[in-house]
Motif scaffolding. Sequence first.
Motif, PDB file in Angstrom:
ATOM      1  N   PRO A  16      26.959  -6.793  -5.993  1.00  0.00           N
ATOM      2  CA  PRO A  16      26.679  -5.750  -6.993  1.00  0.00           C
ATOM      3  C   PRO A  16      25.709  -4.840  -6.077  1.00  0.00           C
ATOM      4  CG  PRO A  16      26.244  -8.035  -7.693  1.00  0.00           C
ATOM      5  CD  PRO A  16      26.641  -8.080  -6.287  1.00  0.00           C
ATOM      6  N   ASP A  17      25.876  -3.527  -6.512  1.00  0.00           N
ATOM      7  CA  ASP A  17      25.140  -2.221  -6.068  1.00  0.00           C
ATOM      8  C   ASP A  17      23.503  -2.966  -5.923  1.00  0.00           C
ATOM      9  OD1 ASP A  17      23.957   0.086  -5.522  1.00  0.00           O
ATOM     10  OD2 ASP A  17      23.870   0.664  -7.436  1.00  0.00           O
ATOM     11  N   THR A  18      22.895  -2.599  -5.119  1.00  0.00           N
ATOM     12  CA  THR A  18      21.403  -2.934  -4.611  1.00  0.00           C
ATOM     13  C   THR A  18      20.414  -2.601  -5.831  1.00  0.00           C
ATOM     14  OG1 THR A  18      20.892  -1.127  -3.215  1.00  0.00           O
ATOM     15  CG2 THR A  18      21.796  -3.215  -2.315  1.00  0.00           C
ATOM     16  N   THR A  19      20.876  -1.647  -6.654  1.00  0.00           N
ATOM     17  CA  THR A  19      19.998  -1.125  -7.677  1.00  0.00           C
ATOM     18  C   THR A  19      20.283  -2.087  -9.053  1.00  0.00           C
ATOM     19  OG1 THR A  19      21.479   0.488  -8.554  1.00  0.00           O
ATOM     20  CG2 THR A  19      19.994   1.180  -6.809  1.00  0.00           C
ATOM     21  N   THR A  20      21.174  -2.991  -8.858  1.00  0.00           N
ATOM     22  CA  THR A  20      21.657  -3.669 -10.061  1.00  0.00           C
ATOM     23  C   THR A  20      20.400  -4.558 -10.739  1.00  0.00           C
ATOM     24  OG1 THR A  20      23.816  -3.713  -9.301  1.00  0.00           O
ATOM     25  CG2 THR A  20      23.220  -5.470 -11.056  1.00  0.00           C
ATOM     26  N   LYS A  21      20.065  -4.610 -12.003  1.00  0.00           N
ATOM     27  CA  LYS A  21      19.160  -5.496 -12.757  1.00  0.00           C
ATOM     28  C   LYS A  21      19.933  -6.578 -12.903  1.00  0.00           C
ATOM     29  CE  LYS A  21      15.602  -2.531 -14.147  1.00  0.00           C
ATOM     30  NZ  LYS A  21      14.724  -1.755 -15.425  1.00  0.00           N
ATOM     31  N   ILE A  22      19.758  -7.744 -12.535  1.00  0.00           N
ATOM     32  CA  ILE A  22      20.591  -9.074 -12.602  1.00  0.00           C
ATOM     33  C   ILE A  22      20.249  -9.485 -14.071  1.00  0.00           C
ATOM     34  CG2 ILE A  22      20.847 -11.226 -11.874  1.00  0.00           C
ATOM     35  CD1 ILE A  22      22.039  -9.008  -9.692  1.00  0.00           C
ATOM     36  N   SER A  23      21.458  -9.819 -14.623  1.00  0.00           N
ATOM     37  CA  SER A  23      21.441 -10.532 -15.946  1.00  0.00           C
ATOM     38  C   SER A  23      22.824 -11.615 -15.922  1.00  0.00           C
ATOM     39  CB  SER A  23      21.485  -9.936 -17.049  1.00  0.00           C
ATOM     40  OG  SER A  23      22.429  -9.071 -17.145  1.00  0.00           O
ATOM     41  N   PHE A  24      22.466 -12.482 -16.939  1.00  0.00           N
ATOM     42  CA  PHE A  24      23.472 -13.695 -16.965  1.00  0.00           C
ATOM     43  C   PHE A  24      24.317 -13.828 -18.047  1.00  0.00           C
ATOM     44  CE2 PHE A  24      20.719 -14.617 -13.477  1.00  0.00           C
ATOM     45  CZ  PHE A  24      21.465 -14.550 -12.237  1.00  0.00           C
ATOM     46  N   SER A  25      25.403 -14.155 -18.303  1.00  0.00           N
ATOM     47  CA  SER A  25      26.265 -14.690 -19.508  1.00  0.00           C
ATOM     48  C   SER A  25      25.197 -15.508 -20.329  1.00  0.00           C
ATOM     49  CB  SER A  25      27.480 -15.255 -19.226  1.00  0.00           C
ATOM     50  OG  SER A  25      27.015 -16.346 -18.523  1.00  0.00           O
ATOM     51  N   SER A  26      25.491 -15.574 -21.735  1.00  0.00           N
ATOM     52  CA  SER A  26      24.541 -16.401 -22.579  1.00  0.00           C
ATOM     53  C   SER A  26      24.457 -17.859 -22.264  1.00  0.00           C
ATOM     54  CB  SER A  26      25.070 -16.261 -23.978  1.00  0.00           C
ATOM     55  OG  SER A  26      26.447 -16.664 -23.818  1.00  0.00           O
ATOM     56  N   ALA A  33      28.939  -6.482 -16.696  1.00  0.00           N
ATOM     57  CA  ALA A  33      29.146  -5.145 -17.591  1.00  0.00           C
ATOM     58  C   ALA A  33      28.179  -4.079 -17.158  1.00  0.00           C
ATOM     59  CB  ALA A  33      28.739  -5.530 -19.045  1.00  0.00           C
ATOM     60  N   GLY A  34      28.410  -2.980 -16.743  1.00  0.00           N
ATOM     61  CA  GLY A  34      27.977  -1.921 -16.223  1.00  0.00           C
ATOM     62  C   GLY A  34      27.623  -2.076 -14.819  1.00  0.00           C
ATOM     63  N   VAL A  35      28.086  -3.177 -14.228  1.00  0.00           N
ATOM     64  CA  VAL A  35      27.532  -3.052 -12.807  1.00  0.00           C
ATOM     65  C   VAL A  35      28.644  -2.744 -11.805  1.00  0.00           C
ATOM     66  CG1 VAL A  35      27.188  -5.003 -10.768  1.00  0.00           C
ATOM     67  CG2 VAL A  35      26.347  -5.220 -13.351  1.00  0.00           C
ATOM     68  N   GLN A  36      28.072  -1.608 -10.891  1.00  0.00           N
ATOM     69  CA  GLN A  36      28.992  -1.227  -9.614  1.00  0.00           C
ATOM     70  C   GLN A  36      29.075  -2.033  -8.779  1.00  0.00           C
ATOM     71  OE1 GLN A  36      27.879   2.942  -8.381  1.00  0.00           O
ATOM     72  NE2 GLN A  36      29.720   2.646  -7.037  1.00  0.00           N
ATOM     73  N   PHE A  37      30.173  -2.503  -8.056  1.00  0.00           N
ATOM     74  CA  PHE A  37      30.177  -3.375  -6.882  1.00  0.00           C
ATOM     75  C   PHE A  37      30.637  -2.334  -5.683  1.00  0.00           C
ATOM     76  CE2 PHE A  37      30.679  -6.530  -9.966  1.00  0.00           C
ATOM     77  CZ  PHE A  37      30.044  -7.559  -9.600  1.00  0.00           C
ATOM     78  N   VAL A  38      29.820  -2.854  -4.838  1.00  0.00           N
ATOM     79  CA  VAL A  38      29.678  -2.038  -3.387  1.00  0.00           C
ATOM     80  C   VAL A  38      30.262  -3.068  -2.227  1.00  0.00           C
ATOM     81  CG1 VAL A  38      28.303  -0.290  -4.040  1.00  0.00           C
ATOM     82  CG2 VAL A  38      27.699  -2.403  -3.066  1.00  0.00           C
ATOM     83  N   ILE A  39      30.528  -2.306  -1.151  1.00  0.00           N
ATOM     84  CA  ILE A  39      30.665  -3.079   0.178  1.00  0.00           C
ATOM     85  C   ILE A  39      29.360  -3.535   0.456  1.00  0.00           C
ATOM     86  CG2 ILE A  39      31.256  -3.149   2.530  1.00  0.00           C
ATOM     87  CD1 ILE A  39      33.004  -0.623   1.957  1.00  0.00           C
ATOM     88  N   VAL A  46       0.847  -1.056  -0.043  1.00  0.00           N
ATOM     89  CA  VAL A  46      -0.072  -0.107  -0.042  1.00  0.00           C
ATOM     90  C   VAL A  46       1.043   1.210   0.138  1.00  0.00           C
ATOM     91  CG1 VAL A  46      -1.866   1.248   1.276  1.00  0.00           C
ATOM     92  CG2 VAL A  46      -1.806  -1.291   1.310  1.00  0.00           C
ATOM     93  N   GLY A  47       1.007   2.054  -0.963  1.00  0.00           N
ATOM     94  CA  GLY A  47       1.728   3.404  -1.082  1.00  0.00           C
ATOM     95  C   GLY A  47       3.027   2.974  -1.186  1.00  0.00           C
ATOM     96  N   ILE A  48       3.515   1.971  -1.672  1.00  0.00           N
ATOM     97  CA  ILE A  48       5.038   1.585  -2.096  1.00  0.00           C
ATOM     98  C   ILE A  48       5.082   1.563  -3.457  1.00  0.00           C
ATOM     99  CG2 ILE A  48       6.659   0.007  -1.881  1.00  0.00           C
ATOM    100  CD1 ILE A  48       5.238  -1.228   0.754  1.00  0.00           C
ATOM    101  N   SER A  49       5.938   2.508  -4.032  1.00  0.00           N
ATOM    102  CA  SER A  49       6.415   2.427  -5.510  1.00  0.00           C
ATOM    103  C   SER A  49       7.006   1.326  -5.902  1.00  0.00           C
ATOM    104  CB  SER A  49       7.019   3.795  -5.858  1.00  0.00           C
ATOM    105  OG  SER A  49       8.441   3.701  -5.111  1.00  0.00           O
ATOM    106  N   GLY A  50       7.677   0.733  -5.156  1.00  0.00           N
ATOM    107  CA  GLY A  50       8.411  -0.642  -5.730  1.00  0.00           C
ATOM    108  C   GLY A  50       9.940  -0.388  -6.341  1.00  0.00           C
ATOM    109  N   ALA A  51      10.843   0.093  -5.360  1.00  0.00           N
ATOM    110  CA  ALA A  51      11.996   0.199  -5.696  1.00  0.00           C
ATOM    111  C   ALA A  51      12.609  -1.262  -5.853  1.00  0.00           C
ATOM    112  CB  ALA A  51      12.847   1.208  -4.867  1.00  0.00           C
ATOM    113  N   ILE A  52      13.753  -1.332  -6.842  1.00  0.00           N
ATOM    114  CA  ILE A  52      14.208  -2.537  -7.023  1.00  0.00           C
ATOM    115  C   ILE A  52      14.623  -3.208  -5.679  1.00  0.00           C
ATOM    116  CG2 ILE A  52      16.421  -1.662  -7.665  1.00  0.00           C
ATOM    117  CD1 ILE A  52      16.708  -3.667  -9.996  1.00  0.00           C
ATOM    118  N   GLN A  53      15.181  -2.712  -4.878  1.00  0.00           N
ATOM    119  CA  GLN A  53      15.473  -3.232  -3.754  1.00  0.00           C
ATOM    120  C   GLN A  53      14.427  -3.691  -2.944  1.00  0.00           C
ATOM    121  OE1 GLN A  53      16.724   0.195  -4.392  1.00  0.00           O
ATOM    122  NE2 GLN A  53      18.477   0.519  -4.070  1.00  0.00           N
TER     123      GLN A  53
END
Lengths: 324, 245
Positions: B11-21, B29-35, A267-274
């Motif tokens: 990988p940074d928590t915003t990373t959209k995960i994908s895999f090799s073929s 590629a393009g993924v930033q790694f963080v602590i 409810v009222g959460i936009s859905g950030a990837i995390q």
Amino acid sequence: MSVLVFVECADGKVKKSALEAAFYGHQVATQLGTSAVAVAIGEVAADELKNLGQYGITKVLHDTETRLKDYVSQAYVKVVAAAVEKENATVIVLSNTNIGSGIGARLAARLQASFATNVVALPELAGNSLKVKKSVFSGKAFADEVLTAPTKIIAVKKNAIEVNTVGTHEAEVESFTASLTDADFTGAPRETIRATGDVLLTEADVVVSGGRGMRGPENWHLIEDLAKALGAATACSKPVADVGWRPHHEHVGQTGITISPNLYIAVGISGAIQHLAGVNSSKVIVVINKDPEAPFFKAADYGIVGDIFEVVPKLIEAAKALEK
Amino acid sequence: MKILVCISNVPDTTTKISFSSDNKELNTAGVQFVINPYDEYALTRALELKESLGGTVTVLNVGLADTEANIRKALAIGADDAIRVNLKPTDSFLVAQQIAEVAKNEAYDLILMGKESVDYNGAQVHGMVAELLGWPAIVPAIKLDVAGNTATLEREIEGGKEIVKVNLPIVVSCQQPMSEPRIPNMRGIMTARTKPLKVVEPVSGEAKTQTEAYALPEKKSGVKLIDPANAGELITLLRNEAKII
């Protein structure tokens, strides 16, 4: 080769997640042509343990030593390791809880075993190895992992497998005592504080969760009332916990609690990837948000685009009207 | 107070995960790694304890040279020195063996790390390290205080929390709200360059698991939208169509 299931109990009862582990253990035992034995620790009603027979457990080893009243990792691991030895178990099944994975990790190091957590499906036999499917990247992906050591430990993720009863027979309950010293109880809890709320978030089948769209903690009664009407636990998004509207132990998401209920209502959460990462293994996702572009709608099964202050009261009313 | 903090490179928590073929490797590629975010709670709490009680904070990472940027970041935040075990971390047990080996030769009072990494989510390394060293493990902890030789912790349990008092040394895994992670400042970044980062070769060990392939979850078939004016219909659908309540 036999299968041993660690059955987690609380407040004198077998936990629901432990029934899932028991049934999973039974299924693996059937695959391997053997039987599933369980080990239970602490005070729990005998009927609860006998009832495990319905989930395919033939025998329960029950250690009731009083010092084991509270969970202490070293002591519990010794008990499970003693049961492994007694039953000559080569596969050990646990629930993927704080206690289950804590025991699994120590046990794996002690027995030089393979250990997989967050397992979401029955294993495939591959020679002397087992291949399991597990959730990784905080629910954003799955991995097929091969357990190569002679002893294999599997922690089953909640709600990942469908549990059925497999008969009406009762499990035999056998008293069991492992040899423990005082040193095994180093770090025993001094005090236990139970969370308030009727339904535990980590055990809940239905979760109602609020985000910044709730505008403030004074509106949280809407989340609570809907949860109450549905018999659900309440949760929140990270920004809500960060600003202190709700306690951190209600924060679900990639860096909070990862949950997999049957139904998740956002409810009222936009859905950030995390946030999605922590909840996207829920079976059914409902999203209520006034912004039709909210990314969460892409992950949802059902959605309502509308003002939550108008929509949620209608949901509460409809849920209350349900015949339970 | 001698503290070891174990950090992973994720990988940074915003990373959209994908895999090799062939689905065998993460597509970096393009993924930033963080602590690992949970490890940051461990690191910050370690630094706070050092600041109030004195002592040292050593950062340990099991990883190849590409993790050094994040090790330097930990040094910039305030760790005194760092150790990198030169091994690709493919298996929790292999990683735990390396950490235990380092710890065996140093008299650490505390080994801190996150409750899990946000990539493989194993939540295993802390328990394995504790078992290999014969120490208690308090996992996952949301509060940690130390006075003399005794630590007082709050440990999260399903449905509540426990207060634990235990003598050092211990292994602790950390999660919110253990501490407030810090951002390195310019002075920290400059001094980090001169702090010692020791690279050690791994001890031999055997991985107990092998990841064969990765897969992404199946895409949802699409959202079914309900008219807000008839919001109550949702409850009917959840009962009769989804059969979930």
